[in-house]
Design a protein around this motif. Sequence first.
Motif, PDB file in Angstrom:
ATOM      1  N   PHE A 293      45.664  38.520  30.722  1.00 54.53           N
ATOM      2  CA  PHE A 293      45.493  39.040  29.368  1.00 54.53           C
ATOM      3  C   PHE A 293      46.178  38.142  28.341  1.00 54.53           C
ATOM      4  CE2 PHE A 293      45.115  43.820  30.732  1.00 54.53           C
ATOM      5  CZ  PHE A 293      43.942  43.521  31.400  1.00 54.53           C
ATOM      6  N   ILE A 301      39.173  39.493  22.652  1.00 52.46           N
ATOM      7  CA  ILE A 301      39.565  40.899  22.765  1.00 52.46           C
ATOM      8  C   ILE A 301      38.881  41.723  21.683  1.00 52.46           C
ATOM      9  CG2 ILE A 301      41.506  42.507  22.757  1.00 52.46           C
ATOM     10  CD1 ILE A 301      43.273  40.209  23.726  1.00 52.46           C
ATOM     11  N   LEU A 354      36.845  39.630  33.704  1.00 53.81           N
ATOM     12  CA  LEU A 354      36.754  39.758  32.252  1.00 53.81           C
ATOM     13  C   LEU A 354      35.583  38.979  31.655  1.00 53.81           C
ATOM     14  CD1 LEU A 354      40.562  39.503  31.425  1.00 53.81           C
ATOM     15  CD2 LEU A 354      39.156  41.566  31.489  1.00 53.81           C
ATOM     16  N   LEU A 457      42.112  46.104  29.442  1.00 55.03           N
ATOM     17  CA  LEU A 457      42.441  45.125  28.411  1.00 55.03           C
ATOM     18  C   LEU A 457      42.524  45.790  27.043  1.00 55.03           C
ATOM     19  CD1 LEU A 457      42.754  42.235  27.263  1.00 55.03           C
ATOM     20  CD2 LEU A 457      40.242  42.092  27.248  1.00 55.03           C
TER      21      LEU A 457
END
Length: 482
Positions: A293, A301, A354, A457
């Motif tokens: 992250f 994000i 991700l 996330l």
Amino acid sequence: MAEKKAALNEDLENVITLKALVDMGNNKVIFVESDGDFIDVIFSFLTMPMGRIVRLACKSSVPVEIGCMRNLYQSIAQFNVHKFRSVACGLMLLLPCNAADCQCKNLKLKIDKDVPTRYLLCSDGCFLSYYRDIRCPSCGSLFSRGTDFPVDNTQVGGVFVKGQPRLIITDDLQVISPVSALSICLFSKLGVTDSKFTEELTFNMGVQEALNLLMHSFVSKTPLTEILLKNEQIPSLGDVHSSQGISIHSQMHGDTIDEEEKNISLKLVVSKSKKIVCYAEAQEDFFNLLCSFLTLPLGFILEKMQNVSWKGCLGQLYKSVEDFDEQYLKSNFHKELLVNPKLAPGFRYEKTLLGIEETSFYYVKSKLTTDKSCIPDNTSAESVKLNVVDPKSHEDRDESAQGFLKGPATFTVTDNLVVRPLSLILEMSVLQELKVPFTDIEDHIVHVGKREALLLLVASFVGDSALTNTFIRGLGEPKQEQ
């Protein structure tokens, strides 16, 4: 309409001038006008990796908590270096490289200049490394020769924005062209009904103010007012509520991603009465996911949470870039750097839950660039592409190893992402702090795939109950392993 001048406490040699229309009755910035230099600075926020943003937040005079990210950052900072696959792994997470560094080196205000990224070439020029004193996997020479980071020829006339247009930035960081502002009746939309109560002020914004603007933007809808007019009471980001967790689940942009095998598992210790995750026990693959992250650029994000309601206004900035009139941007490549940012080469966690990609470096005319348009027409991209030594594997001879951490290892992870090597003491203290008796807890095994990774996330970014909002409030009651 009267005009006044105001100056911020900053060395005037390195500032950007902003003209602001201020509602004097409410002591509020309505909007500011500025040229491309300021637009480039705020657009660059989207390219910054979270690890660098959290590092700046830790050092900043503005006490901003960005969800659970600071806890995660500080947990990694306190880890024994021997827990990582290489010494470089800790640096990769605490000071991750910006994939748009080629462009951001040309910003007029550089808020993240204390520890610039280094670029080293081996003696044959075939491999690049960010870190010294390791051997090239091709020619065997030590990386010790640093290259002066060049400015490629796409940098002429601005960083992301073309030329020096005069654009309008609202208090919540919407960027609007003057033509669009007229067409949407900007004054009435922003609540301006009488020009007698407005004044035009001129401000000089320096590096510290730009940094504070970024920090305020995480927790406020009025960051320009707070920075320029010194109304700097920082609201707390706080935690998302139960309904907010459901909002993340049902509205998160990109939640239709195809599922893959959920091969990361962890044990949750849940309070039956409070319906919260007290803590989790996880293997290194889950902690590697959390570590990744910090390598993610902010724009990535924000793209995943466009419809999530939260206290900050950076989503408005992202949407402005997404909808920005292309005549003001240098190229589609520069727009992609902002709305679809990538990782610097070598920074991707191998379990690609991700869905983020790495960019590529090209060495063209003794210049390092990520822009393929710099490559001459008679030259193939592959012939000038620079291979990057994987920083994670500098000292790891296990070819099957992945991620940033050595394994096997087990960790205790709290709801707000404090992470320690498996610690019964930490687990006991968490239960005591939450006032959860042993009779009220039960274990659940959950599995993490792409969907859960993206939910985690977002939950880590907007609140301080990441595990609860991902596995209970976001996904429904956790299912116990049979």
